[in-house]
Write a protein that holds these residues in place. Structure first.
Motif, short mmCIF file in Angstrom:
data_model
loop_
_atom_site.label_atom_id
_atom_site.label_comp_id
_atom_site.label_asym_id
_atom_site.label_seq_id
_atom_site.Cartn_x
_atom_site.Cartn_y
_atom_site.Cartn_z
N THR A 6 0.92 -1.09 -0.02
CA THR A 6 0.09 0.21 0.03
C THR A 6 0.84 1.24 -0.08
OG1 THR A 6 -1.82 -1.38 1.21
CG2 THR A 6 -1.74 1.29 1.19
N ILE A 7 0.59 1.95 -0.80
CA ILE A 7 1.12 3.28 -0.86
C ILE A 7 0.68 4.57 -0.02
CG2 ILE A 7 2.33 5.22 -2.40
CD1 ILE A 7 3.36 2.39 -3.06
N HIS A 8 1.39 5.05 0.87
CA HIS A 8 0.91 5.99 1.88
C HIS A 8 1.35 7.32 1.38
CE1 HIS A 8 -0.32 2.81 4.44
NE2 HIS A 8 0.89 2.11 4.25
N LEU A 48 5.34 10.49 -0.27
CA LEU A 48 4.80 9.03 -0.26
C LEU A 48 5.86 8.26 0.60
CD1 LEU A 48 4.15 8.96 -4.14
CD2 LEU A 48 2.60 9.37 -2.43
N TRP A 49 5.19 7.31 1.19
CA TRP A 49 6.09 6.32 1.73
C TRP A 49 5.49 4.79 1.67
CZ3 TRP A 49 3.44 10.06 4.27
CH2 TRP A 49 2.57 9.45 5.08
N ALA A 50 6.16 3.70 1.59
CA ALA A 50 5.51 2.36 1.50
C ALA A 50 6.64 1.57 1.74
CB ALA A 50 5.13 2.09 -0.14
N GLY A 51 5.95 0.20 1.75
CA GLY A 51 6.77 -1.13 2.19
C GLY A 51 7.23 -1.07 3.67
N LEU A 59 7.87 -5.11 9.82
CA LEU A 59 7.58 -3.59 10.35
C LEU A 59 7.45 -2.67 9.33
CD1 LEU A 59 10.80 -4.11 12.78
CD2 LEU A 59 8.52 -4.31 13.52
N PRO A 60 6.33 -2.22 9.26
CA PRO A 60 6.01 -1.23 8.27
C PRO A 60 6.78 0.12 8.11
CG PRO A 60 4.11 -1.14 9.70
CD PRO A 60 5.20 -2.42 10.26
#
Length: 397
Positions: A6-8, A48-51, A59-60
């Motif tokens: 999911t891209i945040h 943006l952050w993800a992964g 750990l997200p």
């Protein structure tokens, strides 16, 4: 192809191509955890952050996750030097020995500040083995740095001062700062504090380690799947323990890059190689510089000088350490040759080992930042960073 996380975060209208490229990096290029940010002056247009912040993907990666960015730190250090020049404490064309008399040893009396920060001083390696504990002792380290003999005639060639540059910059700035502050402290007080940056050169004791992403080296099938630019010539010099690359990349003794999330490594000040932060911080600094917002302690005239197209060609483009062609300008890399970024030759920034990158694009007023925890093998132009930069050029600004 890998399952997409999911891209945040947020993307302003017109910057969708960057989000698309960020998503493809996870699907096609082995991204584990990463962040990308773009600032238009002082306004975030991509954040943006993800992964995941660990290789096991348990750990997200959070909004406030930070990660070592290695030589992307050099850009932040170059801004600290620029601030000292803005205040009249330093002059790029003045000999370093003017401010640090002991530096004149071994024929370095004519080496200018510009030559030093543009990797032309021949000080990419040290003859004396230096360990982390010695780096923390600045008074003890200074004589070692001053006594070093150049590996080539200063001002005639250039070779990447991978670790040593930050040590020389740190001592130079400490000598001219009215409060004799260290470079990391200057950055914290004059840049990070006023701008609200999540970026440290010398991790504070109170900063929790839990939010720092751990690093993953490219290995096994990763090399076949994702890497196309493996630096074999550099590896050969390190393996045989000889040559400019070996000297520059193995001393001071800092340990393997994948182990850079140790507190004992991050808490000392290595202004050229151990900054820890995120893409947002990089983009915010470079955005302020690109648009001359007034948020940085660097005057507009000097920001124009940083943005000047590099046409000097005063030394050959062949980098003796990185075995590639590159160009530096007042402590920053310039967009040039096969390694291009930004809209034109005025763009400037620095890359970090593994793929991180931050740069200013004065033509558009944009600042870019990218950070990640899977360490790629490319010397300069990691494919993930390149995908994001190329996408940015396609945006409707």
């Amino acid at each position: 192809m890998t399952e997409q996380p999911t891209i945040h975060g947020d993307v302003a209208a017109g910057f969708g191509p960057v989000a698309d490229a960020f998503r493809r990096n996870f699907a096609q290029h082995g991204e584990i955890g990463a962040a990308v940010a773009v600032y238009a002056g002082d306004r975030p247009v991509v954040d943006l952050w993800a992964g995941y912040r660990d290789r096991r993907r348990t750990l997200p990666w959070e909004r406030d996750t930070i990660v070592p960015v290695f030589s992307s730190t050099k850009g932040m250090a170059a801004f600290v030097v620029a601030a000292a020049v803005s205040k009249g404490l330093l002059d790029y064309e003045e000999p370093v020995a003017t401010y640090w008399p002991e530096f004149a040893a071994q024929g370095k009396d004519a080496v200018t500040v510009r030559q030093l920060i543009d990797h032309q001083a021949g000080l990419s390696g040290l003859d004396t083995v230096v360990r982390l504990a010695q780096i923390a002792d600045l008074d003890g380290l200074a004589p070692i740095l001053a006594a070093q003999k150049p590996a080539w005639k200063p001002g005639t060639r250039h070779g990447y001062h991978a670790i040593t540059l930050g040590l020389y910059q740190g001592e130079l700035v400490r000598r001219v700062d009215p409060g004799h502050r260290t470079l990391g402290r200057i950055f914290a007080e004059d840049f990070a504090g006023p701008l609200g940056l999540d970026f440290f050169i010398g991790l504070p004791a109170a900063e929790p380690m839990e939010r720092i992403a751990t690093l993953a080296a490219a290995r096994g099938l990763d090399l076949l799947r994702y890497e196309r630019d493996i630096p074999l010539r550099i590896g050969a010099e390190i393996y045989t323990k000889r040559g400019y690359s070996h000297a520059a990349l193995t001393n001071p003794r800092c340990g393997a890059p994948v182990r850079a999330t140790r507190r004992e490594f991050l808490e000392v000040e290595l202004p050229g190689s151990n900054g820890v932060g995120n893409a947002r911080a990089l983009a915010k600094v470079y955005g302020a510089a690109a648009a001359s917002t007034g948020a940085l302690p660097v005057d507009d005239a000097l920001l124009e000088r940083l943005a000047a197209a590099d046409t000097a060609d005063d030394v050959p483009a062949d980098d003796l350490v990185l075995k590639t062609k590159s160009r530096y300008h007042l402590g920053f890399r310039k967009s040039r040759g096969t390694f291009r970024f930004g809209s034109d030759k005025r763009a400037y920034g620095t890359t970090g080992l593994g793929g991180s990158f931050g740069f200013a694009d004065p033509a558009t007023g944009l600042g870019f930042g990218y950070s990640m925890n899977r360490l790629g093998m490319a010397v300069l132009d990691d494919v993930r960073s390149r995908n994001l930069r190329e996408a940015l050029l396609r945006c409707h600004i």
